[in-house]
Design a protein around this motif. Structure first.
Motif, PDB file in Angstrom:
ATOM      1  N   SER A   8       0.798  -1.212   0.000  1.00  0.00           N
ATOM      2  CA  SER A   8       0.000   0.000   0.000  1.00  0.00           C
ATOM      3  C   SER A   8       0.841   1.277   0.000  1.00  0.00           C
ATOM      4  CB  SER A   8      -0.937   0.012   1.213  1.00  0.00           C
ATOM      5  OG  SER A   8      -0.185   0.129   2.400  1.00  0.00           O
ATOM      6  N   GLU A   9       2.135   1.162   0.222  1.00  0.00           N
ATOM      7  CA  GLU A   9       2.986   2.347   0.245  1.00  0.00           C
ATOM      8  C   GLU A   9       3.217   2.874  -1.162  1.00  0.00           C
ATOM      9  OE1 GLU A   9       6.222   3.000   2.471  1.00  0.00           O
ATOM     10  OE2 GLU A   9       5.445   2.142   4.295  1.00  0.00           O
ATOM     11  N   THR A  10       3.306   4.197  -1.276  1.00  0.00           N
ATOM     12  CA  THR A  10       3.557   4.795  -2.581  1.00  0.00           C
ATOM     13  C   THR A  10       5.032   4.734  -2.943  1.00  0.00           C
ATOM     14  OG1 THR A  10       3.712   6.977  -1.542  1.00  0.00           O
ATOM     15  CG2 THR A  10       1.580   6.327  -2.438  1.00  0.00           C
ATOM     16  N   ASP A  11       5.898   4.981  -1.975  1.00  0.00           N
ATOM     17  CA  ASP A  11       7.324   4.819  -2.254  1.00  0.00           C
ATOM     18  C   ASP A  11       7.772   3.449  -1.748  1.00  0.00           C
ATOM     19  OD1 ASP A  11       7.099   5.302   0.440  1.00  0.00           O
ATOM     20  OD2 ASP A  11       8.903   6.529   0.563  1.00  0.00           O
ATOM     21  N   ASN A  12       8.806   2.952  -2.325  1.00  0.00           N
ATOM     22  CA  ASN A  12       9.239   1.587  -2.015  1.00  0.00           C
ATOM     23  C   ASN A  12      10.340   1.540  -0.968  1.00  0.00           C
ATOM     24  OD1 ASN A  12       7.446   0.436  -3.795  1.00  0.00           O
ATOM     25  ND2 ASN A  12       8.864   0.538  -5.517  1.00  0.00           N
ATOM     26  N   SER A  13      10.528   2.602  -0.215  1.00  0.00           N
ATOM     27  CA  SER A  13      11.623   2.625   0.758  1.00  0.00           C
ATOM     28  C   SER A  13      11.411   1.598   1.861  1.00  0.00           C
ATOM     29  CB  SER A  13      11.784   4.017   1.349  1.00  0.00           C
ATOM     30  OG  SER A  13      10.615   4.390   2.061  1.00  0.00           O
ATOM     31  N   MET A  14      10.194   1.439   2.327  1.00  0.00           N
ATOM     32  CA  MET A  14       9.922   0.457   3.386  1.00  0.00           C
ATOM     33  C   MET A  14      10.121  -0.959   2.849  1.00  0.00           C
ATOM     34  SD  MET A  14       9.045  -0.080   6.532  1.00  0.00           S
ATOM     35  CE  MET A  14       7.948   1.086   7.282  1.00  0.00           C
ATOM     36  N   ALA A  15       9.674  -1.231   1.641  1.00  0.00           N
ATOM     37  CA  ALA A  15       9.839  -2.565   1.055  1.00  0.00           C
ATOM     38  C   ALA A  15      11.315  -2.884   0.858  1.00  0.00           C
ATOM     39  CB  ALA A  15       9.101  -2.652  -0.273  1.00  0.00           C
ATOM     40  N   GLU A  16      12.085  -1.906   0.420  1.00  0.00           N
ATOM     41  CA  GLU A  16      13.518  -2.133   0.248  1.00  0.00           C
ATOM     42  C   GLU A  16      14.184  -2.408   1.594  1.00  0.00           C
ATOM     43  OE1 GLU A  16      15.394   0.992  -1.924  1.00  0.00           O
ATOM     44  OE2 GLU A  16      13.997   0.825  -3.605  1.00  0.00           O
ATOM     45  N   GLY A  17      13.763  -1.710   2.621  1.00  0.00           N
ATOM     46  CA  GLY A  17      14.316  -1.939   3.954  1.00  0.00           C
ATOM     47  C   GLY A  17      14.016  -3.337   4.462  1.00  0.00           C
ATOM     48  N   VAL A  18      12.792  -3.792   4.249  1.00  0.00           N
ATOM     49  CA  VAL A  18      12.423  -5.143   4.673  1.00  0.00           C
ATOM     50  C   VAL A  18      13.215  -6.177   3.886  1.00  0.00           C
ATOM     51  CG1 VAL A  18      10.545  -6.831   4.732  1.00  0.00           C
ATOM     52  CG2 VAL A  18      10.144  -4.489   5.486  1.00  0.00           C
ATOM     53  N   ASN A  19      13.354  -5.977   2.584  1.00  0.00           N
ATOM     54  CA  ASN A  19      14.117  -6.916   1.759  1.00  0.00           C
ATOM     55  C   ASN A  19      15.585  -6.950   2.184  1.00  0.00           C
ATOM     56  OD1 ASN A  19      11.952  -7.747   0.258  1.00  0.00           O
ATOM     57  ND2 ASN A  19      12.298  -6.267  -1.382  1.00  0.00           N
ATOM     58  N   ASN A  20      16.168  -5.790   2.476  1.00  0.00           N
ATOM     59  CA  ASN A  20      17.562  -5.759   2.931  1.00  0.00           C
ATOM     60  C   ASN A  20      17.711  -6.479   4.265  1.00  0.00           C
ATOM     61  OD1 ASN A  20      18.415  -4.352   0.703  1.00  0.00           O
ATOM     62  ND2 ASN A  20      18.265  -2.358   1.685  1.00  0.00           N
ATOM     63  N   GLY A  21      16.754  -6.309   5.147  1.00  0.00           N
ATOM     64  CA  GLY A  21      16.796  -7.008   6.427  1.00  0.00           C
ATOM     65  C   GLY A  21      16.751  -8.512   6.254  1.00  0.00           C
ATOM     66  N   ILE A  22      15.922  -8.981   5.343  1.00  0.00           N
ATOM     67  CA  ILE A  22      15.831 -10.420   5.075  1.00  0.00           C
ATOM     68  C   ILE A  22      17.159 -10.936   4.534  1.00  0.00           C
ATOM     69  CG2 ILE A  22      14.734 -12.148   3.582  1.00  0.00           C
ATOM     70  CD1 ILE A  22      12.150 -10.464   3.881  1.00  0.00           C
ATOM     71  N   VAL A  23      17.774 -10.184   3.629  1.00  0.00           N
ATOM     72  CA  VAL A  23      19.058 -10.607   3.060  1.00  0.00           C
ATOM     73  C   VAL A  23      20.126 -10.675   4.149  1.00  0.00           C
ATOM     74  CG1 VAL A  23      20.922  -9.901   1.506  1.00  0.00           C
ATOM     75  CG2 VAL A  23      18.565  -9.822   0.731  1.00  0.00           C
ATOM     76  N   TYR A  24      20.191  -9.669   5.015  1.00  0.00           N
ATOM     77  CA  TYR A  24      21.177  -9.678   6.092  1.00  0.00           C
ATOM     78  C   TYR A  24      20.947 -10.852   7.032  1.00  0.00           C
ATOM     79  CZ  TYR A  24      22.384  -4.947   4.610  1.00  0.00           C
ATOM     80  OH  TYR A  24      22.763  -3.854   3.895  1.00  0.00           O
ATOM     81  N   LEU A  25      19.702 -11.101   7.399  1.00  0.00           N
ATOM     82  CA  LEU A  25      19.407 -12.208   8.307  1.00  0.00           C
ATOM     83  C   LEU A  25      19.719 -13.559   7.672  1.00  0.00           C
ATOM     84  CD1 LEU A  25      16.083 -11.004   9.938  1.00  0.00           C
ATOM     85  CD2 LEU A  25      18.312 -11.205  11.027  1.00  0.00           C
ATOM     86  N   ALA A  26      19.559 -13.660   6.363  1.00  0.00           N
ATOM     87  CA  ALA A  26      19.851 -14.919   5.686  1.00  0.00           C
ATOM     88  C   ALA A  26      21.346 -15.097   5.458  1.00  0.00           C
ATOM     89  CB  ALA A  26      19.121 -14.980   4.346  1.00  0.00           C
TER      90      ALA A  26
END
Length: 49
Positions: A8-26
């Motif tokens: 639902s967000e207009t900018d993708n900054s939150m989605a990019e942050g979540v994706n980066n967090g997943i990559v770091y955790l993995a």
């Protein structure tokens, strides 16, 4: 629920942050296991000499 909020967000900054967090955790377990394997390899190679 997270997916709905991220879509639902207009900018993708939150989605990019979540994706980066997943990559770091993995990546952390792979880095730790790689380091452990390297240390075992190095100690066995040193013991063979």
């Amino acid at each position: 629920m997270c997916r709905a909020v991220l879509e639902s967000e207009t900018d993708n900054s939150m989605a990019e942050g979540v994706n980066n967090g997943i990559v770091y955790l993995a990546a952390i377990p792979y880095i730790l296991m790689g380091g452990l394997i390297y240390l075992i390899y190095r100690s066995r190679k040193k013991a063979d000499r």
